[in-house]
Write an enzyme that holds these catalytic residues in place. Structure first.
Site, PDB file in Angstrom:
ATOM      1  N   PHE A 190     -31.041   3.560   2.010  1.00 34.38           N
ATOM      2  CA  PHE A 190     -32.503   3.640   2.112  1.00 34.38           C
ATOM      3  C   PHE A 190     -32.862   5.110   1.953  1.00 34.38           C
ATOM      4  O   PHE A 190     -32.422   5.948   2.755  1.00 34.38           O
ATOM      5  CB  PHE A 190     -32.906   3.107   3.473  1.00 34.38           C
ATOM      6  CG  PHE A 190     -34.377   3.106   3.799  1.00 34.38           C
ATOM      7  CD1 PHE A 190     -35.149   1.992   3.538  1.00 34.38           C
ATOM      8  CD2 PHE A 190     -34.975   4.190   4.420  1.00 34.38           C
ATOM      9  CE1 PHE A 190     -36.499   1.960   3.881  1.00 34.38           C
ATOM     10  CE2 PHE A 190     -36.312   4.177   4.764  1.00 34.38           C
ATOM     11  CZ  PHE A 190     -37.079   3.056   4.490  1.00 34.38           C
ATOM     12  N   LEU A 192     -35.606   8.017   1.680  1.00 35.56           N
ATOM     13  CA  LEU A 192     -36.988   8.444   1.875  1.00 35.56           C
ATOM     14  C   LEU A 192     -37.111   9.939   2.155  1.00 35.56           C
ATOM     15  O   LEU A 192     -37.867  10.639   1.499  1.00 35.56           O
ATOM     16  CB  LEU A 192     -37.629   7.643   3.017  1.00 35.56           C
ATOM     17  CG  LEU A 192     -39.062   8.031   3.356  1.00 35.56           C
ATOM     18  CD1 LEU A 192     -39.987   7.726   2.190  1.00 35.56           C
ATOM     19  CD2 LEU A 192     -39.540   7.281   4.595  1.00 35.56           C
ATOM     20  N   PHE A 437     -33.941   9.396  15.099  1.00 33.97           N
ATOM     21  CA  PHE A 437     -34.225   8.667  13.864  1.00 33.97           C
ATOM     22  C   PHE A 437     -35.071   7.427  14.101  1.00 33.97           C
ATOM     23  O   PHE A 437     -35.328   7.041  15.211  1.00 33.97           O
ATOM     24  CB  PHE A 437     -32.946   8.342  13.092  1.00 33.97           C
ATOM     25  CG  PHE A 437     -31.989   7.351  13.713  1.00 33.97           C
ATOM     26  CD1 PHE A 437     -30.640   7.479  13.467  1.00 33.97           C
ATOM     27  CD2 PHE A 437     -32.403   6.293  14.500  1.00 33.97           C
ATOM     28  CE1 PHE A 437     -29.734   6.573  13.997  1.00 33.97           C
ATOM     29  CE2 PHE A 437     -31.525   5.385  15.018  1.00 33.97           C
ATOM     30  CZ  PHE A 437     -30.178   5.527  14.771  1.00 33.97           C
ATOM     31  N   GLU A 438     -35.527   6.879  12.983  1.00 32.07           N
ATOM     32  CA  GLU A 438     -36.392   5.699  12.973  1.00 32.07           C
ATOM     33  C   GLU A 438     -37.703   5.942  13.712  1.00 32.07           C
ATOM     34  O   GLU A 438     -38.225   5.087  14.403  1.00 32.07           O
ATOM     35  CB  GLU A 438     -35.671   4.507  13.588  1.00 32.07           C
ATOM     36  CG  GLU A 438     -36.282   3.211  13.165  1.00 32.07           C
ATOM     37  CD  GLU A 438     -35.348   2.053  13.409  1.00 32.07           C
ATOM     38  OE1 GLU A 438     -35.804   1.043  13.951  1.00 32.07           O
ATOM     39  OE2 GLU A 438     -34.182   2.183  13.060  1.00 32.07           O
TER      40      GLU A 438
END
Length: 630
Positions: A190, A192, A437-438
């Site tokens: 992923f 980004l 993170f996230e």
């Protein structure tokens, strides 16, 4: 196998920060409850989220009570056949210390994971996956989290975010082409985060321009901190694209998502990053130089990149709570084994009150985290679409609770816990990233508070608009006016909850109901006092978020413990004790946080802390001289 997984270090922060920015702007509009009361507003849609509704001082019980039990007999049998080999593999085949030391997962272990089907747990069976439900997935994730978080990141970066967009937004052709491949040895990632874009989502520079013949998008740019970045053959990449605004006729940049193959050419990566923890997971920069992406590889529609990314994250966030509950279970087990064997001052140390309190708190934190993970996965398996705030809370809570539990396990074991051989120092290093993170926990707290306030503000505005046509809205006006009047004279009763729980937990449920009532009043107070400017009051928003966490976690454990009591399970009384103890302390914290945002003394303290911070930043460090003056 894991949503532990979803690493990316800060890539998801961009997204969550973008959502906060959006939330700030939309809240600024929707919360003008006084200034723009004369303007018509859209009636807010009904939301079944428990968390969303407590911002209105209401109990929406459908997703919390009773505790979900969603596996049918066939699904349970399937899960049982997977738990044993997965547990055996991680106990006998995987070596977390070796993975950490060598900073990679050896080929034999990776092959074993592919053979287990660990990389395609939720891919439909007809395209090569195991086709598991969210609850089945959570149980297997828990096993991985209890053994090796670095491996968990590799698994999660692949399936929880790497190709999750194809599962959620892919058209039939995209699914048929790529899902069999990600089940058969081809890693996914992923992509980004970029060098220039941290919290500012609008600063993404990677671009994709349509080729003159209209057959390809030409991708150029770079991404950093990409989990599986050096391994991935298939990537979900986010890039700025020119999009025509049909309303204005102008073209402006919007983020779009693409399925990119390394084999397209022009895709390269840097060396693996050196990290504090999760060392065996591959984290690398990825570069795109005139990569030709077929137009059919646009994912989710032109300009819908943030929608794609946010849904990917929301869909799998519960898995982090599941994985970290496994981590906590392992830490508790190790600490208890030590405490029940270690003798000091002529007694086993588990007989000392200070150690007992540590073990009890560690155990309660695990219970809360595990309960949330399976609550949310159960909601999702029954088709709920109203869980994004609950999932955000589970991420924040689990990451902070797991750190605390591991740290306390080390403290109980003393010098032995500090030694590398115990394995706990590795777990502590691995855990540190989960609060970052996230979406950093700081961002997610603001997200929870602002989203809930926006929802409450829309309903308050609806009431104000009703006064412009009182004859047609007498029911709404009378209901709300009555509620405020009886509250003012002290006759109001909190929303009822005791009927939702086992009779032995009725008192605890009443405490939570009172907290919800007070919370709703506090939200109304800050809306009226601050209006749109509440978006700038982060000291207040953080305390509202903390109160939200305590109310939701209390409801979750009361639901689970009630279910255990109703079923007369062997652990029912133990679960009752944990639910009662947790609810009692959580209720006290809610009251303290709500008092803090309403009391002048506390607000003055917030102002002082803001000034202290500005002073330190202006001085580029500590302001005062040390006591010897030089």
């Amino acid at each position: 196998m894991l949503k532990t997984g979803r690493v990316l270090i800060q890539k998801q922060n961009i997204l969550q920060n973008a959502l906060i920015q959006r939330c700030l702007s939309t809240t600024a509009v929707n919360l003008k409850t006084v200034q723009n009361a004369d303007k018509p507003s859209k009636v807010p849609s009904e939301d079944y989220s428990f968390v969303m509704n407590i911002f209105r001082g209401q109990v929406e019980a459908r997703q919390v009570f009773p505790y979900p039990n969603v596996l049918d007999e066939e699904q349970r049998d399937t899960l049982q056949t997977l738990v044993s080999p997965t547990t055996k593999f991680f106990e006998e085949e995987n070596d977390p210390a070796r993975n950490d030391s060598e900073e990679q997962i050896n080929e034999k272990t990776l092959k074993g994971l592919w053979d287990l089907g660990a990389f395609c747990l939720q891919v439909p069976q007809d395209v090569g996956g195991l086709g598991l439900t969210n609850t089945q997935y959570a149980r297997l994730v828990e096993i991985v989290g209890g053994n090796d978080l670095g491996v968990g990141i590799t698994l999660g970066a692949h399936q929880s975010i790497g190709f999750k967009g194809i599962l959620l937004f892919g058209n039939p052709e995209q699914k048929a082409k790529y899902l069999p491949r990600v089940c058969n040895g081809e890693f996914a990632a992923f992509c980004l985060t970029e060098p220039s874009s941290g919290s500012d989502a609008g600063s993404i520079r990677t671009r994709a321009e349509l080729s003159p013949d209209g057959k390809h998008y030409i991708l150029n740019g770079a991404k950093i901190w990409i989990s599986n970045g050096g391994l991935a053959e298939i990537m979900t990449v986010f890039a700025q694209t020119p999009v025509l605004d049909e309303k204005t006729g102008k073209t402006k940049d919007k983020v779009s998502a693409f399925i990119v193959e390394r084999s397209f050419g022009g895709v390269t990566n840097g060396p693996p990053e050196k990290k504090m923890g999760i060392k065996c997971s591959n984290t690398a920069e990825v570069y795109y130089d005139n990569v030709k992406i077929p137009v059919e590889n646009l994912l989710g529609g032109l300009g819908n990149g943030f929608k794609v990314a946010m849904n990917i994250l929301n869909n799998g966030r519960f898995g982090m709570a599941a994985a970290l509950s496994g981590t906590m279970k392992s830490c508790v087990k190790q600490a208890v084994e030590f405490a029940t064997q270690r003798t000091q001052f002529g007694q086993k140390i588990n007989t000392f009150g200070s150690i007992q309190e540590k073990i009890a708190r560690m155990t309660m934190l695990h219970y809360v985290t595990e309960s949330m993970a399976y609550m949310i996965s159960g909601n999702m398996d029954t088709g709920s679409q109203h869980y994004h705030l609950e999932a955000a809370i589970s991420k924040c809570f689990a990451s902070e609770a797991a750190w605390y539990v591991c740290d306390e396990a080390i403290q109980i074991m003393g010098g032995m816990g500090y030694m590398k051989g115990s394995g706990l120092e590795r777990v502590l290093r691995d855990l540190r990233i989960f609060r970052i993170f996230e979406g950093t926990n700081d961002i997610l707290r603001l997200f929870v508070a602002l989203t809930g306030i926006q929802y409450a503000g829309a309903h308050l505005k609806e009431l104000q608009n009703a006064f412009k046509n009182p004859t047609a809205n007498l029911g709404l006006i009378f209901e709300e006016a009555s509620k405020r009047m009886v509250r003012k004279v002290g006759l109001a009763s909190p929303p009822a909850m005791e009927h939702l729980v086992h009779k032995d937990l009725a008192s605890s449920a009443n405490s939570v109901a009172k907290s919800i009532d007070m919370f709703g009043q506090s939200i109304e107070m800050v809306l009226i006092k601050y209006g749109k400017n509440i978006v700038n009051e982060q000291f207040i928003l953080n305390r509202l978020a903390s109160a939200t966490f305590d109310i939701y976690t209390s409801a979750v454990v009361l639901s689970r413990a009630s279910q255990a009591l109703k079923e007369n399970s062997e652990t029912a009384n133990h679960e009752r004790l944990m639910a009662e103890a947790w609810t009692q302390e959580a209720t006290e914290r809610v009251a303290a946080n709500l008092k803090a945002i309403a009391t002048g003394k506390n607000l003055d303290t917030f102002s002082k802390m803001s000034t202290i911070s500005r002073n330190v930043c202006a001085a580029e460090g500590i302001v005062q001289l040390n006591p010897v003056k030089f």
